[in-house]
Design a protein around this motif. Structure first.
Motif, PDB file in Angstrom:
ATOM      1  N   LEU A   1       1.095   3.310  -6.282  1.00 35.44           N
ATOM      2  CA  LEU A   1       0.219   2.660  -4.904  1.00 35.44           C
ATOM      3  C   LEU A   1      -0.708   4.010  -4.612  1.00 35.44           C
ATOM      4  N   GLU A   2      -0.514   5.289  -5.072  1.00 36.15           N
ATOM      5  CA  GLU A   2      -1.636   6.290  -4.631  1.00 36.15           C
ATOM      6  C   GLU A   2      -3.055   5.812  -5.283  1.00 36.15           C
TER       7      GLU A   2
ATOM      8  N   MET B   1       0.831  -1.330   0.032  1.00 37.79           N
ATOM      9  CA  MET B   1      -0.036  -0.226   0.003  1.00 37.79           C
ATOM     10  C   MET B   1       0.884   1.168  -0.056  1.00 37.79           C
ATOM     11  N   SER B   2      -0.011   2.476  -0.190  1.00 32.95           N
ATOM     12  CA  SER B   2       0.975   3.550  -0.212  1.00 32.95           C
ATOM     13  C   SER B   2       1.201   4.007   1.274  1.00 32.95           C
ATOM     14  N   GLY B   3       2.303   4.632   1.278  1.00 28.72           N
ATOM     15  CA  GLY B   3       2.415   5.161   3.019  1.00 28.72           C
ATOM     16  C   GLY B   3       3.583   6.446   2.950  1.00 28.72           C
ATOM     17  N   THR B   4       3.764   7.055   3.680  1.00 31.14           N
ATOM     18  CA  THR B   4       4.466   8.224   3.944  1.00 31.14           C
ATOM     19  C   THR B   4       6.234   7.651   3.922  1.00 31.14           C
ATOM     20  N   ASP B   5       6.300   6.743   4.503  1.00 29.41           N
ATOM     21  CA  ASP B   5       7.736   6.026   4.478  1.00 29.41           C
ATOM     22  C   ASP B   5       7.640   4.598   4.360  1.00 29.41           C
TER      23      ASP B   5
ATOM     24  N   GLN C   1       4.213  -0.708   3.208  1.00 29.85           N
ATOM     25  CA  GLN C   1       4.082   0.735   2.911  1.00 29.85           C
ATOM     26  C   GLN C   1       4.891   1.229   2.545  1.00 29.85           C
ATOM     27  N   MET C   2       4.881   2.240   1.470  1.00 32.02           N
ATOM     28  CA  MET C   2       5.969   2.827   0.806  1.00 32.02           C
ATOM     29  C   MET C   2       5.414   4.037  -0.006  1.00 32.02           C
TER      30      MET C   2
ATOM     31  N   PRO D   1      -9.004   1.856 -11.416  1.00 31.57           N
ATOM     32  CA  PRO D   1      -9.764   3.003 -10.794  1.00 31.57           C
ATOM     33  C   PRO D   1     -11.118   3.392 -11.099  1.00 31.57           C
ATOM     34  N   LYS D   2     -11.228   3.538 -12.388  1.00 30.61           N
ATOM     35  CA  LYS D   2     -12.278   4.076 -13.083  1.00 30.61           C
ATOM     36  C   LYS D   2     -13.622   3.293 -12.818  1.00 30.61           C
TER      37      LYS D   2
END
Length: 404
Positions: A200-201, A155-159, A194-195, A344-345
């Motif tokens: 991943l956004e 998943m997307s993450g800040t770090d 997470q990264m 996503p659509k």
């Protein structure tokens, strides 16, 4: 539900007789249902056991490979008949109850047990609608040892960090709380990575352990691998089945996994990876063998979409002698990327569609319950009416169809 050896001497003669008559095929059914040799049955194994009992009662022959064959439509099997068990239980509770008639409205014998085949769809919460679309990757156990032995959600993450499965499964803002039902044995093999990454956004990737084959299938997992895969399949928007030209055989475990994906056929995409490692003639033969194997397992008249290529960041093998190989692989890779970009659509439409299907199912269930309640008498004859309704549910459903 653990299997215990009955103490025959402590049972009545009637129970002893029933046990001796049924023990042979009951042992065989248990051996098939408890395929993991855990000594107990989970929810899915219990359903499988009841379906096998129903097959035996209908006169079908059962064997260890009955689950792998496509001859039996397990989704439409009627629940097994267990009236004898109901009578024994009722007599044991109250021996005098057997002499009571239907006219006694306060003490009625219950109708025969009717098992409901619950769907394995996980419940939907607000976080499921807010979550990013998910892509699940499934494939055989291929590659230098050791390969991954756990489910990893990327998943997307800040770090960059890794979150243990026990932690991620209790976070209310994550769509993975339903995984608690598979126990700590699974959660210890589950983690979230997470990264920060632009891709991943928009989507979330679910990497699964390699499906076992050959002798490795004899090593039983400590959790319900097929059940977990089915749970993720209901949550995901795209399911990628990965095949390798050096390992095209579909193992027994892989067959069970693919069977568990039924109902999500529109999500399945097949990837024939590392195709640049064989020559043109071998590629044609391998593609035909793959389509033949998939046709036997998927058991559908439509041809599944197969993407051919070498899906990595390395250049195409220069030794690949097919004159259109590079152009073919580039087009296939472009089609796959276009398919992934549309996720996503389509995710919003898919979730709304899933919500509508569940709403319709709830509405139909309400109609059925209301109709059956209205058919029940107020005072006398409840047991006979209940038995008549459960024995003729198909006729009652026809009466409800105009309302639904």
């Amino acid at each position: 539900m653990e299997m215990e050896t009955p103490q025959i001497g402590s049972c009545s003669k009637e129970v002893q007789k029933i046990y001796k008559e049924c023990s042979s095929w009951l042992i065989q059914i248990w051996a098939i249902a408890d395929s993991k040799r855990q000594g107990y049955l989970g929810f899915k194994e219990f359903i499988c056991c009841m379906q096998l009992v129903s097959l035996v009662q209908d006169g079908h022959e059962i064997s260890h490979d009955i689950l792998l064959k496509g001859d039996v439509d397990f989704e439409n099997i009627k629940p097994p008949k267990m009236e004898g068990l109901d009578e024994l239980i009722e007599k044991k509770k109250d021996p005098s109850n057997s002499s009571k008639t239907d006219t006694d409205g306060d003490s009625l014998k219950p109708a025969s047990i009717t098992f409901q085949w619950f769907s394995s769809k996980p419940s939907q919460t607000n976080c499921d609608f807010d979550a990013k679309p998910m892509v699940m990757l499934l494939g055989a156990h291929i590659g230098p040892e050791p390969t991954t032995d756990r489910f990893v959600v990327i998943m997307s993450g800040t770090d960059e960090r890794s979150v243990p499965g026990n932690t991620i499964a209790v976070q209310a803002d994550m769509p993975f709380t339903g995984l608690n039902t598979f126990g700590t044995a699974f959660l210890s093999k589950f983690e979230c990575s997470q990264m920060p990454h632009p891709l991943l956004e928009h989507i979330t990737l679910v990497d699964t352990p390699g499906v076992l084959s050959g002798e490795k299938q004899r090593t039983q997992r400590a959790y319900d691998f097929t059940g977990v895969t089915s749970w993720f399949a209901a949550k995901c928007d795209i399911i990628l089945l990965l095949f390798d030209p050096h390992k095209l055989d579909i193992s027994d475990e892989f067959k069970r996994v693919i069977y568990s994906l039924r109902g999500h056929d529109d999500k399945i995409r097949v990837i024939f990876n590392k195709a640049d490692q064989v020559d043109t003639q071998q590629l044609m033969r391998l593609y035909g063998a793959l389509m033949w194997s998939l046709g036997k397992v998927l058991n559908t008249p439509e041809v599944v979409r197969v993407y051919i290529g070498s899906f990595n960041n390395k250049p195409v093998n220069e030794d690949f002698t097919c004159p259109i190989g590079k152009e073919l692989f580039e087009k296939e890779q472009g089609d796959l990327l276009s398919d992934l970009k549309d996720i996503p659509k389509k995710a919003c439409d898919r979730r709304i569609n899933e919500f509508v299907k569940r709403a319709r199912a709830a509405k139909i269930h309400a109609y059925i319950v209301s109709h059956l309640k209205n058919e029940m008498p107020a005072f006398f004859g409840k047991a006979s009416t209940q038995q008549r309704l459960t024995d003729n549910l198909e006729e009652e459903f026809v009466k409800i169809c105009p309302l639904a």
